[in-house]
Design a protein around this motif. Structure first.
Motif, PDB file in Angstrom:
ATOM      1  N   ARG A 157       0.833  -1.205   0.000  1.00  0.00           N
ATOM      2  CA  ARG A 157       0.000   0.000   0.000  1.00  0.00           C
ATOM      3  C   ARG A 157       0.869   1.256   0.000  1.00  0.00           C
ATOM      4  NH1 ARG A 157      -4.669  -0.873   4.544  1.00  0.00           N
ATOM      5  NH2 ARG A 157      -5.518  -2.829   3.770  1.00  0.00           N
ATOM      6  N   MET A 158       2.146   1.091   0.236  1.00  0.00           N
ATOM      7  CA  MET A 158       3.124   2.190   0.204  1.00  0.00           C
ATOM      8  C   MET A 158       2.843   3.254   1.263  1.00  0.00           C
ATOM      9  SD  MET A 158       5.266   1.383  -2.145  1.00  0.00           S
ATOM     10  CE  MET A 158       6.078   2.877  -2.668  1.00  0.00           C
ATOM     11  N   ASP A 159       2.208   2.879   2.356  1.00  0.00           N
ATOM     12  CA  ASP A 159       1.977   3.903   3.380  1.00  0.00           C
ATOM     13  C   ASP A 159       2.551   3.525   4.740  1.00  0.00           C
ATOM     14  OD1 ASP A 159       0.201   1.906   3.887  1.00  0.00           O
ATOM     15  OD2 ASP A 159      -1.606   3.124   3.796  1.00  0.00           O
ATOM     16  N   ASN A 160       3.302   2.441   4.805  1.00  0.00           N
ATOM     17  CA  ASN A 160       3.965   2.118   6.077  1.00  0.00           C
ATOM     18  C   ASN A 160       5.370   2.709   6.085  1.00  0.00           C
ATOM     19  OD1 ASN A 160       1.863   0.687   7.268  1.00  0.00           O
ATOM     20  ND2 ASN A 160       2.448  -1.216   6.231  1.00  0.00           N
ATOM     21  N   ARG A 161       5.758   3.245   7.240  1.00  0.00           N
ATOM     22  CA  ARG A 161       7.083   3.868   7.335  1.00  0.00           C
ATOM     23  C   ARG A 161       8.126   2.777   7.616  1.00  0.00           C
ATOM     24  NH1 ARG A 161       3.389   7.376   9.334  1.00  0.00           N
ATOM     25  NH2 ARG A 161       3.477   6.510  11.429  1.00  0.00           N
ATOM     26  N   ILE A 162       8.253   1.894   6.624  1.00  0.00           N
ATOM     27  CA  ILE A 162       9.143   0.727   6.765  1.00  0.00           C
ATOM     28  C   ILE A 162      10.060   0.620   5.547  1.00  0.00           C
ATOM     29  CG2 ILE A 162       9.246  -1.797   6.863  1.00  0.00           C
ATOM     30  CD1 ILE A 162       6.490  -1.729   8.242  1.00  0.00           C
ATOM     31  N   VAL A 163      11.359   0.475   5.825  1.00  0.00           N
ATOM     32  CA  VAL A 163      12.329   0.095   4.795  1.00  0.00           C
ATOM     33  C   VAL A 163      12.680  -1.368   5.076  1.00  0.00           C
ATOM     34  CG1 VAL A 163      14.650   0.476   3.861  1.00  0.00           C
ATOM     35  CG2 VAL A 163      13.279   2.429   4.637  1.00  0.00           C
ATOM     36  N   ALA A 164      12.672  -2.201   4.059  1.00  0.00           N
ATOM     37  CA  ALA A 164      12.979  -3.625   4.256  1.00  0.00           C
ATOM     38  C   ALA A 164      14.239  -3.995   3.489  1.00  0.00           C
ATOM     39  CB  ALA A 164      11.810  -4.492   3.786  1.00  0.00           C
ATOM     40  N   ALA A 165      14.938  -5.000   4.002  1.00  0.00           N
ATOM     41  CA  ALA A 165      16.103  -5.550   3.289  1.00  0.00           C
ATOM     42  C   ALA A 165      16.143  -7.039   3.605  1.00  0.00           C
ATOM     43  CB  ALA A 165      17.387  -4.875   3.739  1.00  0.00           C
ATOM     44  N   ALA A 166      16.575  -7.837   2.639  1.00  0.00           N
ATOM     45  CA  ALA A 166      16.579  -9.291   2.854  1.00  0.00           C
ATOM     46  C   ALA A 166      17.812  -9.925   2.250  1.00  0.00           C
ATOM     47  CB  ALA A 166      15.328  -9.916   2.224  1.00  0.00           C
ATOM     48  N   GLY A 167      18.322 -10.932   2.942  1.00  0.00           N
ATOM     49  CA  GLY A 167      19.474 -11.681   2.435  1.00  0.00           C
ATOM     50  C   GLY A 167      20.273 -12.229   3.599  1.00  0.00           C
ATOM     51  N   ARG A 168      21.233 -13.071   3.269  1.00  0.00           N
ATOM     52  CA  ARG A 168      22.052 -13.650   4.341  1.00  0.00           C
ATOM     53  C   ARG A 168      22.925 -12.589   4.974  1.00  0.00           C
ATOM     54  NH1 ARG A 168      23.420 -18.240   6.266  1.00  0.00           N
ATOM     55  NH2 ARG A 168      25.668 -18.447   6.297  1.00  0.00           N
ATOM     56  N   PHE A 169      23.115 -12.693   6.288  1.00  0.00           N
ATOM     57  CA  PHE A 169      23.969 -11.733   6.986  1.00  0.00           C
ATOM     58  C   PHE A 169      25.429 -12.146   6.805  1.00  0.00           C
ATOM     59  CE2 PHE A 169      20.264 -11.032  10.171  1.00  0.00           C
ATOM     60  CZ  PHE A 169      19.616 -10.225   9.241  1.00  0.00           C
ATOM     61  N   VAL A 170      25.958 -11.782   5.642  1.00  0.00           N
ATOM     62  CA  VAL A 170      27.360 -12.073   5.313  1.00  0.00           C
ATOM     63  C   VAL A 170      27.989 -10.773   4.827  1.00  0.00           C
ATOM     64  CG1 VAL A 170      27.055 -14.526   4.739  1.00  0.00           C
ATOM     65  CG2 VAL A 170      26.610 -12.791   2.994  1.00  0.00           C
ATOM     66  N   PRO A 171      29.340 -10.667   4.899  1.00  0.00           N
ATOM     67  CA  PRO A 171      29.979  -9.395   4.551  1.00  0.00           C
ATOM     68  C   PRO A 171      29.585  -8.849   3.173  1.00  0.00           C
ATOM     69  CG  PRO A 171      31.565 -10.838   5.608  1.00  0.00           C
ATOM     70  CD  PRO A 171      30.320 -11.645   5.427  1.00  0.00           C
TER      71      PRO A 171
ATOM     72  N   LYS B 162      16.811  12.150  11.004  1.00  0.00           N
ATOM     73  CA  LYS B 162      15.853  13.102  10.414  1.00  0.00           C
ATOM     74  C   LYS B 162      14.420  12.594  10.472  1.00  0.00           C
ATOM     75  CE  LYS B 162      18.834  15.675   7.309  1.00  0.00           C
ATOM     76  NZ  LYS B 162      20.161  15.108   7.613  1.00  0.00           N
ATOM     77  N   ARG B 163      14.240  11.293  10.356  1.00  0.00           N
ATOM     78  CA  ARG B 163      12.885  10.716  10.339  1.00  0.00           C
ATOM     79  C   ARG B 163      12.827   9.575  11.359  1.00  0.00           C
ATOM     80  NH1 ARG B 163      12.254  14.782   8.625  1.00  0.00           N
ATOM     81  NH2 ARG B 163      11.973  15.446   6.472  1.00  0.00           N
TER      82      ARG B 163
ATOM     83  N   ALA C 182       6.301  -3.031   3.292  1.00  0.00           N
ATOM     84  CA  ALA C 182       7.277  -1.928   3.291  1.00  0.00           C
ATOM     85  C   ALA C 182       6.954  -0.912   2.199  1.00  0.00           C
ATOM     86  CB  ALA C 182       8.679  -2.499   3.073  1.00  0.00           C
ATOM     87  N   SER C 183       7.646   0.227   2.267  1.00  0.00           N
ATOM     88  CA  SER C 183       7.490   1.243   1.227  1.00  0.00           C
ATOM     89  C   SER C 183       8.761   1.414   0.399  1.00  0.00           C
ATOM     90  CB  SER C 183       7.127   2.587   1.862  1.00  0.00           C
ATOM     91  OG  SER C 183       5.854   2.488   2.465  1.00  0.00           O
ATOM     92  N   VAL C 184       9.857   0.887   0.906  1.00  0.00           N
ATOM     93  CA  VAL C 184      11.128   0.924   0.170  1.00  0.00           C
ATOM     94  C   VAL C 184      11.873  -0.367   0.497  1.00  0.00           C
ATOM     95  CG1 VAL C 184      13.329   2.148  -0.167  1.00  0.00           C
ATOM     96  CG2 VAL C 184      11.303   3.458   0.471  1.00  0.00           C
ATOM     97  N   VAL C 185      12.563  -0.929  -0.497  1.00  0.00           N
ATOM     98  CA  VAL C 185      13.462  -2.055  -0.237  1.00  0.00           C
ATOM     99  C   VAL C 185      14.889  -1.591  -0.534  1.00  0.00           C
ATOM    100  CG1 VAL C 185      14.216  -4.334  -1.077  1.00  0.00           C
ATOM    101  CG2 VAL C 185      11.815  -3.946  -0.530  1.00  0.00           C
TER     102      VAL C 185
ATOM    103  N   GLY D 158      15.117  10.872   0.257  1.00  0.00           N
ATOM    104  CA  GLY D 158      14.411  11.450  -0.888  1.00  0.00           C
ATOM    105  C   GLY D 158      13.084  10.738  -1.122  1.00  0.00           C
ATOM    106  N   LEU D 159      13.106   9.410  -1.029  1.00  0.00           N
ATOM    107  CA  LEU D 159      11.870   8.634  -1.230  1.00  0.00           C
ATOM    108  C   LEU D 159      10.941   8.747  -0.021  1.00  0.00           C
ATOM    109  CD1 LEU D 159      12.959   5.298  -2.954  1.00  0.00           C
ATOM    110  CD2 LEU D 159      11.814   7.264  -3.946  1.00  0.00           C
ATOM    111  N   ILE D 160      11.524   8.776   1.160  1.00  0.00           N
ATOM    112  CA  ILE D 160      10.728   8.876   2.386  1.00  0.00           C
ATOM    113  C   ILE D 160       9.942  10.189   2.394  1.00  0.00           C
ATOM    114  CG2 ILE D 160      11.039   9.356   4.875  1.00  0.00           C
ATOM    115  CD1 ILE D 160      13.196   7.091   4.827  1.00  0.00           C
TER     116      ILE D 160
END
Lengths: 371, 252
Positions: A185-199, A216-217, A263-266, A327-329
């Motif tokens: 819905r693009m209205d949650n103040r959430i940035v998401a990221a996914a993947g293995r926690f490796v360097p 800032k936010r 989320a609203s941004v990945v 900028g996107l937020i």
């Protein structure tokens, strides 16, 4: 036609397994499809598999896996790598399939050496040819029927390396799962990221950038999906930057699209991407992606200022990445517009589109065998 | 093609609003079927396509998970949903009303529409916790109390009750509308054990337990870990239990 996809494991949850399961489900519309997992360490796969696709494994590494008969007992006593090699060799000598699609270079090399020539052998490559192994690839991949790279840039490198060998080289991107997918819905103040926690995923860069965002936010949250050896270090970094109220370690999930849709941004801060599966899935949920420019293959999917933002890597790229997120937020309209364009882009990676490319390739190779 | 749900949300008046997408118009009457996942009992209500609104309170739904189906002349289908089912801001708005039973539409991990029904108690929803300047500091919003987000100041106190003991510590807290903020010196918490924080607000009956349940992040014990502070050799660390209630742990 019977098609087999050979994977190191079908019991993980990385992008490679997700994309293989998606492709298998699409090919099962018209073929008998099986996934062959070299190793099995769980009772059932972590990710859901289309019920039409058969799953089998070559080596059961579960401690409780039983052994029946003297040969099995002797086999179980062999060192793990030797067991794997032996099981792979046995499988490849008589794979009982028409098409064998291998999901890792080591498997592709073994398929080229040991699989019978009557079987159509296709290497599905998520990475470019490694320069140190260029000689081996050139020599052994010549025994394959085709190499399928996930991006045009990788296709070009395989094409120049295998020029004159007669091996067909194609670029076919990863496929989204068939069926309906959730839409943000693009209205949650959430940035998401996914993947293995490796360097190589550079979550530390993301956390540093997100500290600038939170300054800032403060009502925005970062949800990290995954697990891995870096988790303890990343949690410490979150404490050091006093981000414990804003950064959540969400763990692993079998439904990453469902989470991206909240989320609203990945954000993707990897130093290298191999199939960019997360990016395609984010776009499929109508969520714009912020990533770094120059990442192999990503620029073929994300067009900066269209369906996401690509930040130039440089000296102060953490600040630049934060600026892109901010900028996107701060621009709801732009973010939502990019979400719509993200959905448009994702059509290119729909299972019907990607499946048709595979059908065409398999058809061509099959016709070549018959003539 | 079967209809799919593109929007589904329970509003502040406990009405489930659903929007369907269909490739072709659907003929005949339809019913929305809600089936309790464990017990199997069901509720049936007439559904309009492409939009329907279902008042939930009159359905006497019991706590648990209810899967959604659409029934018509062609049979019954489980409803596929493409909507996450909520917006965080709307969850906060939903929590403004005084409630004992809460309804929450969501998309299951395998992509279907479902409804979560749960018993509710008025609570203090935690949004941020800090251990800084040798103080435990917490902020959040009052949930399910029926108070309005009108900015009106109310007298309130943060109470720390030591588990398994009669010891408690109290400090004044700020409540404006439904937002709260409190800060307590860590020197008052230097007895080993677990402290249960709650908020006592003038005009509300029982103290409100500090918890975090309405931001869509379950199992915070794993997902949200707070840093620890050391005061006079005692290690102090806030944490959540398996029900997402907040505690402050103190160890020698």
């Amino acid at each position: 036609m019977k098609i087999s996809l050979l994977l190191p494991t079908a019991y993980g949850l990385g992008g490679g397994v997700r994309s293989a399961f998606n492709l298998a489900a699409r090919l099962a519309d018209a073929h008998e499809v099986e996934i062959v997992s070299v190793e099995r360490h769980r009772e059932v796969p972590f990710l859901p598999l289309d019920p039409r696709v058969r799953l089998r494994s070559l080596v059961d590494t579960r401690p409780e896996s039983g052994t029946a008969g003297p040969m099995s007992v002797a086999f179980a006593r062999l060192p793990r790598l030797m067991r794997t090699d032996l099981a792979l060799w046995r499988y490849l000598r008589t794979p009982r399939t028409d098409v064998l699609i291998t999901g890792r270079p080591s498997l592709s090399i073994l398929a080229a050496r040991h699989a019978p020539r009557r079987v159509i052998r296709i290497a599905r490559e998520h990475t470019p040819p490694v320069p140190e192994r260029a000689g081996v690839i050139k020599r052994l991949y010549a025994g394959l029927d085709a190499v399928v790279a996930v991006s045009e840039v990788d296709r070009g490198e395989y094409a120049s390396l295998l020029a004159g060998t007669g091996v067909r080289i194609r670029a076919i991107g990863n496929s989204l799962a068939p069926g309906n997918r959730p839409r943000s819905r693009m209205d949650n103040r959430i940035v998401a990221a996914a993947g293995r926690f490796v360097p190589s995923k550079s979550y530390d860069r993301l956390i540093h950038s997100f500290a600038i965002v939170v300054d800032k936010r403060p009502d925005w949250r970062l949800r990290l999906y995954g697990s891995g050896p870096e988790e303890k270090r990343l949690r410490s970094l979150v404490y050091d930057r006093e981000l414990h109220n804003n950064v959540y370690f969400m763990g692993t999930t079998a439904d990453i699209e469902g989470e991206f849709a909240k989320a609203s941004v990945v954000a993707v801060t990897s130093r290298r991407e191999s199939g960019a599966m997360s990016i395609i899935e984010a776009l499929g949920c109508g969520v714009p992606v912020v990533s770094f420019a120059g990442l192999r293959g990503v620029e073929e999917i994300v067009e900066s200022e269209w369906n996401g933002i690509l930040v130039p890597e440089g000296e102060d790229d953490g600040q630049a990445f934060a600026n892109a997120l901010l900028g996107l937020i701060d621009d709801d309209e732009q973010r939502k517009k990019m979400g719509v364009y993200a959905l448009e882009t994702s059509v290119r990676y729909g299972s019907q589109v990607i499946g048709a490319f595979w059908e065409e390739l398999i058809g061509e190779l099959g016709a070549g065998r018959r003539s | 093609m079967s209809p799919i749900v593109t929007e589904a949300e329970v509003g502040p008046t406990d009405v489930l609003a659903i929007r369907f997408a269909t490739a072709d118009p659907l003929a005949g009457d339809h019913e929305l079927v809600l089936r309790h996942r464990k017990a199997g009992h069901e509720r049936r209500v007439r559904a309009q396509i492409p939009e329907t609104a279902v008042p939930l309170t009159s359905l006497e739904l019991t706590p648990g998970l209810w899967d959604a189906y659409l029934s018509g002349a062609a049979g019954e289908i489980r409803l596929i949903s493409t909507d996450p089912g909520f917006s965080l801001d709307r969850l906060d708005s939903y929590a403004l009303s005084s409630r004992t039973l809460g309804f929450h539409a969501y998309r299951t991990m395998d992509g279907y529409l479902a409804l979560k029904v749960r018993k509710l108690l008025a609570m203090a929803e935690v949004r941020a916790v800090w251990l800084r300047e040798r103080r435990f500091e917490v902020t959040g919003l009052l949930a399910y109390t029926g108070l309005s987000d009108d900015g009106v100041r109310r007298n309130a106190r943060l109470i720390m009750q030591q588990r398994g003991s009669v010891s408690s510590v109290e400090v004044g807290a700020t409540v404006e509308g439904v937002r709260f903020h409190a800060a307590m010196s860590l020197f008052g918490l230097l007895n080993p054990g677990s402290w249960e924080p709650s908020l006592e607000v003038d005009g509300l009956g029982t103290p409100l337990r500090l918890s975090a349940r309405i931001d869509d992040v379950l199992s915070k014990r794993r997902r949200l870990q707070y840093p620890a502070a050391t005061v006079d050799g005692m290690r102090i660390q806030p944490y959540y239990d398996t029900r997402d209630d907040l505690y402050v742990g103190v160890e020698a």
